[in-house]
Write an enzyme that holds these catalytic residues in place. Structure first.
Site, mmCIF file in Angstrom:
data_model
loop_
_atom_site.group_PDB
_atom_site.id
_atom_site.type_symbol
_atom_site.label_atom_id
_atom_site.label_comp_id
_atom_site.label_asym_id
_atom_site.label_seq_id
_atom_site.Cartn_x
_atom_site.Cartn_y
_atom_site.Cartn_z
ATOM 1 N NE ARG A 38 -7.370 16.132 -9.253
ATOM 2 C CZ ARG A 38 -7.929 15.176 -8.515
ATOM 3 N NH1 ARG A 38 -7.955 15.265 -7.214
ATOM 4 N NH2 ARG A 38 -8.455 14.112 -9.102
ATOM 5 N N GLY A 39 -1.516 16.538 -8.180
ATOM 6 C CA GLY A 39 -0.591 15.576 -7.591
ATOM 7 C C GLY A 39 0.719 15.429 -8.351
ATOM 8 C CG ASN B 198 0.634 10.855 -13.307
ATOM 9 O OD1 ASN B 198 1.315 10.467 -12.362
ATOM 10 N ND2 ASN B 198 -0.396 11.696 -13.146
ATOM 11 N N GLY C 55 -4.093 7.690 -12.523
ATOM 12 C CA GLY C 55 -4.337 6.490 -11.729
ATOM 13 C C GLY C 55 -5.304 6.761 -10.599
ATOM 14 C CB THR D 261 -6.588 4.006 -4.661
ATOM 15 O OG1 THR D 261 -7.094 5.228 -4.115
ATOM 16 C CG2 THR D 261 -5.086 4.132 -4.869
ATOM 17 C CD GLN E 113 -0.146 -1.516 1.401
ATOM 18 O OE1 GLN E 113 1.083 -1.617 1.441
ATOM 19 N NE2 GLN E 113 -0.883 -1.411 2.484
ATOM 20 C CE1 TYR F 270 -2.807 2.998 -7.439
ATOM 21 C CE2 TYR F 270 -1.060 1.826 -6.313
ATOM 22 C CZ TYR F 270 -1.531 2.968 -6.930
ATOM 23 O OH TYR F 270 -0.711 4.070 -7.034
ATOM 24 C CE1 TYR G 204 1.202 4.248 0.865
ATOM 25 C CE2 TYR G 204 3.247 3.022 0.531
ATOM 26 C CZ TYR G 204 1.869 3.047 0.684
ATOM 27 O OH TYR G 204 1.170 1.869 0.648
ATOM 28 C CB ILE G 205 4.307 10.947 -3.507
ATOM 29 C CG1 ILE G 205 5.283 9.933 -4.162
ATOM 30 C CG2 ILE G 205 4.688 12.382 -3.876
ATOM 31 C CD1 ILE G 205 6.718 10.012 -3.740
HETATM 32 N N1 CAA Z 1 -1.481 -4.949 7.135
HETATM 33 C C1 CAA Z 1 -2.138 -5.851 7.892
HETATM 34 N N2 CAA Z 1 -3.370 -5.656 8.356
HETATM 35 C C2 CAA Z 1 -3.980 -4.502 8.053
HETATM 36 C C3 CAA Z 1 -3.359 -3.515 7.279
HETATM 37 C C4 CAA Z 1 -2.064 -3.782 6.832
HETATM 38 N N3 CAA Z 1 -1.399 -2.885 6.086
HETATM 39 N N4 CAA Z 1 -4.210 -2.487 7.150
HETATM 40 C C5 CAA Z 1 -5.326 -2.817 7.820
HETATM 41 N N5 CAA Z 1 -5.167 -4.028 8.385
HETATM 42 C C6 CAA Z 1 -6.128 -4.765 9.190
HETATM 43 C C7 CAA Z 1 -6.702 -3.889 10.299
HETATM 44 O O1 CAA Z 1 -5.862 -3.917 11.410
HETATM 45 C C8 CAA Z 1 -8.030 -4.559 10.557
HETATM 46 O O2 CAA Z 1 -7.818 -5.731 11.306
HETATM 47 P P1 CAA Z 1 -8.857 -6.197 12.436
HETATM 48 O O3 CAA Z 1 -10.123 -6.463 11.708
HETATM 49 O O4 CAA Z 1 -8.230 -7.413 13.016
HETATM 50 O O5 CAA Z 1 -8.947 -5.037 13.375
HETATM 51 C C9 CAA Z 1 -8.429 -4.972 9.161
HETATM 52 O O6 CAA Z 1 -7.257 -5.090 8.386
HETATM 53 C C10 CAA Z 1 -9.235 -3.878 8.476
HETATM 54 O O7 CAA Z 1 -10.434 -4.370 8.391
HETATM 55 P P2 CAA Z 1 -11.666 -3.399 8.097
HETATM 56 O O8 CAA Z 1 -12.835 -4.259 7.860
HETATM 57 O O9 CAA Z 1 -11.759 -2.318 9.131
HETATM 58 O O10 CAA Z 1 -11.201 -2.718 6.722
HETATM 59 P P3 CAA Z 1 -11.985 -1.705 5.870
HETATM 60 O O11 CAA Z 1 -12.929 -2.413 4.990
HETATM 61 O O12 CAA Z 1 -12.515 -0.593 6.715
HETATM 62 O O13 CAA Z 1 -10.798 -1.161 4.974
HETATM 63 C C11 CAA Z 1 -8.698 -0.086 4.504
HETATM 64 C C12 CAA Z 1 -9.817 -0.330 5.523
HETATM 65 C C13 CAA Z 1 -9.280 0.239 3.126
HETATM 66 C C14 CAA Z 1 -7.867 -1.330 4.394
HETATM 67 C C15 CAA Z 1 -7.910 1.084 5.078
HETATM 68 O O14 CAA Z 1 -7.256 0.663 6.251
HETATM 69 C C16 CAA Z 1 -6.880 1.620 4.111
HETATM 70 O O15 CAA Z 1 -7.195 2.456 3.266
HETATM 71 N N6 CAA Z 1 -5.641 1.193 4.220
HETATM 72 C C17 CAA Z 1 -4.554 1.736 3.430
HETATM 73 C C18 CAA Z 1 -4.255 0.903 2.225
HETATM 74 C C19 CAA Z 1 -3.084 1.537 1.532
HETATM 75 O O16 CAA Z 1 -1.995 1.562 2.044
HETATM 76 N N7 CAA Z 1 -3.321 2.069 0.340
HETATM 77 C C20 CAA Z 1 -2.296 2.784 -0.340
HETATM 78 C C21 CAA Z 1 -2.892 4.058 -0.863
HETATM 79 S S1 CAA Z 1 -1.664 5.179 -1.477
HETATM 80 C C22 CAA Z 1 -1.292 4.616 -2.964
HETATM 81 O O17 CAA Z 1 -1.786 3.663 -3.454
HETATM 82 C C23 CAA Z 1 -0.208 5.389 -3.699
HETATM 83 C C24 CAA Z 1 0.945 4.524 -3.997
HETATM 84 O O18 CAA Z 1 1.123 4.109 -5.115
HETATM 85 C C25 CAA Z 1 1.933 4.276 -2.933
#
Ligand code: CAA
Length: 240
Positions: free
Chosen positions: A12-13, A82, A84, A86, A141, A147, A179-180
């Site tokens: 996948r992916g 590869n 992995g 999250t 991140q 991760y 980000y893909i």
């Molecule tokens: N920077 C700063 N603040 C952030 C933020 C960021 N990037 N993302 C979320 N926040 C803040 C929100 O604004 C919120 O703040 P408030 O409480 O003041 O409103 C707080 O953090 C989130 O709190 P929650 O309690 O609601 O968080 P949650 O327990 O529901 O978790 C999360 C939410 C898991 C963080 C979700 O927002 C998420 O999945 N974020 C994406 C993380 C990400 O980018 N992952 C990458 C995945 S792709 C990958 O990994 C492939 C690769 O290699 C590139």
């Protein structure tokens, strides 16, 4: 005889795109997968590439899976680590289980995949190791302490393996995708994803094929002098 390549998380992916690109480049490819039988069957139907099921987090399963591939296809010349996962959570909410799941698959999984093939590569004086790291191993991140730790660890692994393997014509390199457009990134909440895309100068998510072409380059017989390096493929989002 053509070279044999193993791609973990290959059905996948990004992994699936890597398998297809290596096949197109003339490699005999083995695709490992952990659990999604349906995706694996669909992948084989579409590509004709054989799949092998095991959990990369287990050394014993990795050893057995690799032995089976070598028995069926011949010695493995190219390893693309590869696979992995999250388990994102802000650090104050991250559980020890989320930490260990990600470490076991993403980091220990690299050890478990490379270690069993390493002696054969040393004996045959040829090997190409490509580890799929991440932009988030380079810059960290929010919600990815687990991760990011594994993806930064990948860079330490390849820089060390590069030094150990060089004399035996084994190279080890990392690719850091940004980000893909894969299921993993699509699982990020839409609002967060939009804000990520806004940070990518190219103005879009990357395509899995854009990572696969980097792998084909690093896997080549004539790529020996590229060793211990990190290729960033992130649309200009982050420079080291
Ligand atoms: N920077 C700063 N603040 C952030 C933020 C960021 N990037 N993302 C979320 N926040 C803040 C929100 O604004 C919120 O703040 P408030 O409480 O003041 O409103 C707080 O953090 C989130 O709190 P929650 O309690 O609601 O968080 P949650 O327990 O529901 O978790 C999360 C939410 C898991 C963080 C979700 O927002 C998420 O999945 N974020 C994406 C993380 C990400 O980018 N992952 C990458 C995945 S792709 C990958 O990994 C492939 C690769 O290699 C590139």
């Amino acid at each position: 005889m053509g070279r044999v390549a193993l791609v973990t998380g290959g059905t996948r992916g990004i992994g699936a795109a890597i398998c297809k690109a290596l096949k197109d480049a003339g490699y005999t490819v083995a695709a490992n997968f952990a659990g999604n039988e349906e995706a694996a069957a669909k992948f084989t139907e579409e590509t004709g590439i054989s799949t092998y099921k095991w959990n990369v987090g287990s050394y014993e399963e990795s050893q057995a899976g690799i032995a089976k591939i070598e028995e069926e296809l011949g010695p493995i010349d190219v390893v693309v680590a590869n696979a992995g996962i999250t388990r994102d959570a802000p650090f104050h909410k991250m559980t020890p289980e989320q930490w260990h799941q990600v470490i076991d698959t993403n980091l220990t999984g690299v050890f478990n995949t490379v270690h069993p093939v390493w002696p054969g590569m040393r004996e045959r004086k040829f090997g190409r190791i490509v580890v799929i790291s991440s932009i988030n191993g380079q810059k960290g991140q929010f919600a990815q302490v687990n991760y990011a730790a594994t993806k930064a660890g990948d860079l330490g692994i390849v820089k060390s393996l590069a030094q150990e393997g060089a004399r035996a014509n084994i190279t080890a390199n990392a690719i850091c995708p940004g980000y893909i457009a894969t299921e993993m990134v699509m699982a990020v909440p839409e609002k967060v994803r939009d804000s990520i895309v806004a940070q990518i100068p190219t103005g879009r998510l990357g395509e899995p094929e854009e990572i696969a072409r980097c792998v084909v380059f690093l896997a080549a017989d004539d790529a020996q002098f590229v060793n211990g390096s990190t290729i960033s493929a992130n649309g200009g989002q982050f420079f080291v």
